[in-house]
Design a protein around this motif. Structure first.
Motif, PDB file in Angstrom:
ATOM      1  N   ASP A 137       0.834  -1.202   0.000  1.00  0.00           N
ATOM      2  CA  ASP A 137       0.000   0.000   0.000  1.00  0.00           C
ATOM      3  C   ASP A 137       0.874   1.260   0.000  1.00  0.00           C
ATOM      4  O   ASP A 137       0.610   2.221  -0.721  1.00  0.00           O
ATOM      5  CB  ASP A 137      -0.910   0.031   1.234  1.00  0.00           C
ATOM      6  N   ALA A 138       1.932   1.220   0.835  1.00  0.00           N
ATOM      7  CA  ALA A 138       2.799   2.402   0.951  1.00  0.00           C
ATOM      8  C   ALA A 138       3.498   2.709  -0.380  1.00  0.00           C
ATOM      9  O   ALA A 138       3.847   3.860  -0.638  1.00  0.00           O
ATOM     10  CB  ALA A 138       3.829   2.179   2.052  1.00  0.00           C
ATOM     11  N   LEU A 139       3.709   1.677  -1.200  1.00  0.00           N
ATOM     12  CA  LEU A 139       4.458   1.887  -2.452  1.00  0.00           C
ATOM     13  C   LEU A 139       3.563   1.829  -3.687  1.00  0.00           C
ATOM     14  O   LEU A 139       4.062   1.800  -4.817  1.00  0.00           O
ATOM     15  CB  LEU A 139       5.566   0.820  -2.566  1.00  0.00           C
ATOM     16  N   ARG A 140       2.245   1.793  -3.449  1.00  0.00           N
ATOM     17  CA  ARG A 140       1.275   1.667  -4.565  1.00  0.00           C
ATOM     18  C   ARG A 140       1.555   2.703  -5.655  1.00  0.00           C
ATOM     19  O   ARG A 140       1.868   3.852  -5.348  1.00  0.00           O
ATOM     20  CB  ARG A 140      -0.138   1.838  -3.980  1.00  0.00           C
ATOM     21  N   ASN A 141       1.500   2.290  -6.914  1.00  0.00           N
ATOM     22  CA  ASN A 141       1.740   3.142  -8.102  1.00  0.00           C
ATOM     23  C   ASN A 141       3.198   3.602  -8.228  1.00  0.00           C
ATOM     24  O   ASN A 141       3.514   4.445  -9.058  1.00  0.00           O
ATOM     25  CB  ASN A 141       0.834   4.389  -8.121  1.00  0.00           C
ATOM     26  N   ASN A 142       4.058   3.084  -7.385  1.00  0.00           N
ATOM     27  CA  ASN A 142       5.474   3.456  -7.448  1.00  0.00           C
ATOM     28  C   ASN A 142       6.318   2.198  -7.678  1.00  0.00           C
ATOM     29  O   ASN A 142       7.223   2.187  -8.500  1.00  0.00           O
ATOM     30  CB  ASN A 142       5.863   4.153  -6.136  1.00  0.00           C
ATOM     31  N   ALA A 143       5.960   1.101  -6.943  1.00  0.00           N
ATOM     32  CA  ALA A 143       6.706  -0.158  -7.080  1.00  0.00           C
ATOM     33  C   ALA A 143       5.781  -1.314  -6.716  1.00  0.00           C
ATOM     34  O   ALA A 143       4.806  -1.128  -5.987  1.00  0.00           O
ATOM     35  CB  ALA A 143       7.904  -0.150  -6.134  1.00  0.00           C
ATOM     36  N   ASP A 144       6.081  -2.508  -7.255  1.00  0.00           N
ATOM     37  CA  ASP A 144       5.378  -3.722  -6.821  1.00  0.00           C
ATOM     38  C   ASP A 144       6.107  -4.275  -5.603  1.00  0.00           C
ATOM     39  O   ASP A 144       7.303  -4.031  -5.423  1.00  0.00           O
ATOM     40  CB  ASP A 144       5.393  -4.774  -7.938  1.00  0.00           C
ATOM     41  N   VAL A 145       5.386  -5.056  -4.811  1.00  0.00           N
ATOM     42  CA  VAL A 145       6.026  -5.631  -3.623  1.00  0.00           C
ATOM     43  C   VAL A 145       5.919  -7.155  -3.660  1.00  0.00           C
ATOM     44  O   VAL A 145       4.882  -7.720  -3.999  1.00  0.00           O
ATOM     45  CB  VAL A 145       5.384  -5.087  -2.321  1.00  0.00           C
ATOM     46  N   VAL A 146       7.057  -7.781  -3.337  1.00  0.00           N
ATOM     47  CA  VAL A 146       7.132  -9.244  -3.238  1.00  0.00           C
ATOM     48  C   VAL A 146       7.598  -9.560  -1.830  1.00  0.00           C
ATOM     49  O   VAL A 146       8.445  -8.845  -1.286  1.00  0.00           O
ATOM     50  CB  VAL A 146       8.149  -9.760  -4.290  1.00  0.00           C
ATOM     51  N   TYR A 147       7.044 -10.609  -1.212  1.00  0.00           N
ATOM     52  CA  TYR A 147       7.652 -11.102   0.023  1.00  0.00           C
ATOM     53  C   TYR A 147       8.332 -12.430  -0.286  1.00  0.00           C
ATOM     54  O   TYR A 147       7.669 -13.398  -0.678  1.00  0.00           O
ATOM     55  CB  TYR A 147       6.627 -11.282   1.165  1.00  0.00           C
ATOM     56  N   ALA A 148       9.643 -12.441  -0.156  1.00  0.00           N
ATOM     57  CA  ALA A 148      10.418 -13.646  -0.487  1.00  0.00           C
ATOM     58  C   ALA A 148      11.215 -14.047   0.747  1.00  0.00           C
ATOM     59  O   ALA A 148      12.324 -13.559   0.961  1.00  0.00           O
ATOM     60  CB  ALA A 148      11.346 -13.375  -1.655  1.00  0.00           C
ATOM     61  N   PRO A 149      10.649 -14.918   1.598  1.00  0.00           N
ATOM     62  CA  PRO A 149      11.346 -15.248   2.848  1.00  0.00           C
ATOM     63  C   PRO A 149      12.701 -15.883   2.573  1.00  0.00           C
ATOM     64  O   PRO A 149      12.880 -16.555   1.554  1.00  0.00           O
ATOM     65  CB  PRO A 149      10.409 -16.256   3.514  1.00  0.00           C
TER      66      PRO A 149
END
Ligand code: UGA
Length: 439
Positions: A137-149
């Motif tokens: 949400d914080a990076l919406r429209n700026n970057a995609d977010v992945v969680y890669a443990p």
């Protein structure tokens, strides 16, 4: 090798960040590292790594020379033009067990103020469920977010990166998950794509299960001690069942280090707040909390008296072999317990280097020097301890007793030299000979 070299920024240069930096460079990518600790960045620019990890300095030197890894002092130039921005900052524990996410919040906040041009931000720090959704949400429209443990063990973090059992990728869309997963496609390992929340839980639960296996092994060992049985035989037989597996069934003084206890506490906190049961997590921690004391009890049992006034040689201070990390090291908890009971302690560890240490022991320059004592306690599983001549030990140890909290020594060689040996759940003497006969 990945055919398309990509610029990858790494934010945070602890052992996870550094394993990612070197691992991605090995895959043929261009890596730029950044850390909030400017002095650390400058050291890394000179090829100096902040911790002991086999092979890491050599790999770093090689990649610095070819320019495939470099380090910069500001986050903006680190992320400029990067396709992936890996966030690997620490998430320690608050007092109540919940994860302290201030490092993650700070980095995501700083990234949100930059133009990331649709890059993929890859969270690798261990975080509670919901954190990556917040970052997305914080990076919406700026970057995609992945969680890669990450499933990287200290001491072999780079080999673990290069040779994963599986790659877990959480994302809001399959497309985004696959974009990151493609970086690992050439390894032909399972790439498991899922939601952000599922990937966050997969990490916590993996550590919880590994920790539970260790606590299980320790309880088996303690029972075997009472029954005069050999836990290594028992656990080997148990672990040969492919449904169970032999790894992480080594009994000892318990699990230490910066991950398992912290992650268990965070999961307990999460379960409590979610009205879910957490009995197994609690039991895993409870067993582990008691295990270091058990080693001291075994020592006193064998001495038939308190350790007060006894000079105890200690081998190993780090939380496991292959690292210089003493965070939450149970070896140190044992040293403190011994000191509290009045023992005089002389310790040796091949990697521990802190002349200003505040531990209640003196430091010896070698394993044999530390054995200039009444009894010897082995607290870290450094393989080189096995190579120390048992006859030389027998000459030094005044009360000829070794309590091996890691089951690392060769029981036959040690008892053949006339030493009394107690492991954790391990047969006391070679070939079933009674203790009294070798004393
Ligand atoms: C652990 C996990 O193994 C990694 O997969 C994970 O990525 C990492 O935590 C993390 O969350 O960052 P690590 O803490 O480096 O890695 O070390 P381990 O090799 O797992 O050992 C942890 C502790 O358990 C050590 O004190 C070790 O001596 C002890 N241990 C391990 C046992 O007592 N018995 C065993 O059979 C295995």
């Amino acid at each position: 090798m990945n055919t398309k070299p990509t610029k990858i920024a790494i934010i945070g240069t602890g052992y996870v960040g550094m394993a990612c930096a070197i691992g991605f460079a090995e895959f043929g990518h261009q890596v730029v590292g950044y850390d909030i600790l400017i002095e650390r960045v400058r050291q890394l620019q000179r090829g100096v790594t902040p911790y002991h990890e086999a092979g890491i300095t050599e790999s770093l030197t090689r990649h610095l020379r070819t320019g495939s890894v470099r380090f910069v002092e500001d986050i903006e130039s680190a992320v400029h033009g990067a396709a992936f921005i890996v966030v690997a900052v620490g998430t320690p524990s608050h007092q109540d067990g919940s994860a302290d996410l201030s490092g993650v919040y700070d980095v995501i906040g700083r990234l949100a103020r930059l133009n990331l041009r649709g890059a993929t931000v890859v969270l690798r720090s261990t975080v509670p469920p919901g954190t990556s959704e917040w970052a997305a949400d914080a990076l919406r429209n700026n970057a995609d977010v992945v969680y890669a443990p990450e499933f990287l063990r200290e001491g072999c973090a780079v080999p673990d990166f290069l040779n994963p059992d599986r790659v877990v990728v959480g994302a809001e869309s399959r497309l985004v998950a696959e974009r990151y997963g493609d970086l690992f496609a050439h390894l032909s390992r399972p790439i498991l794509t899922m939601s952000l929340r599922n990937a966050e839980l997969a990490k916590g639960m993996s550590n919880a299960f590994l920790a539970m296996k260790i606590s299980f092994a320790n309880q088996v060992a303690n029972l075997c001690d009472e029954l005069d049985a050999d836990a290594l035989d028992v656990l080997d037989a148990v672990g040969h069942d492919r449904r169970i597996g032999r790894m992480f069934l080594q009994p000892g003084i318990g699990f230490g280090g910066p991950c398992f206890e912290k992650d268990l506490k965070s999961l307990i906190h999460l379960s409590k707040n979610s009205n879910a049961d957490y009995d197994l997590l609690h039991a895993t921690l409870d067993v582990n909390d008691r295990q270091p004391r058990r080693v001291v009890d075994v020592l006193e049992q064998e001495l038939n008296e308190s350790v007060s006034g006894v000079r105890v040689g200690v081998w190993g201070l780090t939380f496991k072999a292959g690292t210089d990390d003493v965070r939450d090291s149970l070896a140190i908890r044992v040293v403190e317990a011994l000191a509290a009971r009045g023992a005089e302690i002389v310790a040796f560890d091949p990697a521990f280097r802190d002349p200003a240490h505040r531990l209640p022991c003196t430091l010896a320059a070698s394993a044999l020097e530390a054995a200039d004592a009444d009894v010897l306690l082995v607290l870290t599983d450094w393989p080189q301890f096995r190579a120390v001549d048992p006859w030389a030990l027998a000459h030094r140890l005044r009360r000829r007793l070794i309590v091996d909290g890691r089951n690392v020594l060769d029981i036959d060689a040690v008892t053949a030299a006339g030493l009394l040996y107690r492991g954790i759940g391990r047969r006391r003497t070679a070939s079933g000979v009674e203790l009294a006969e070798v004393g």
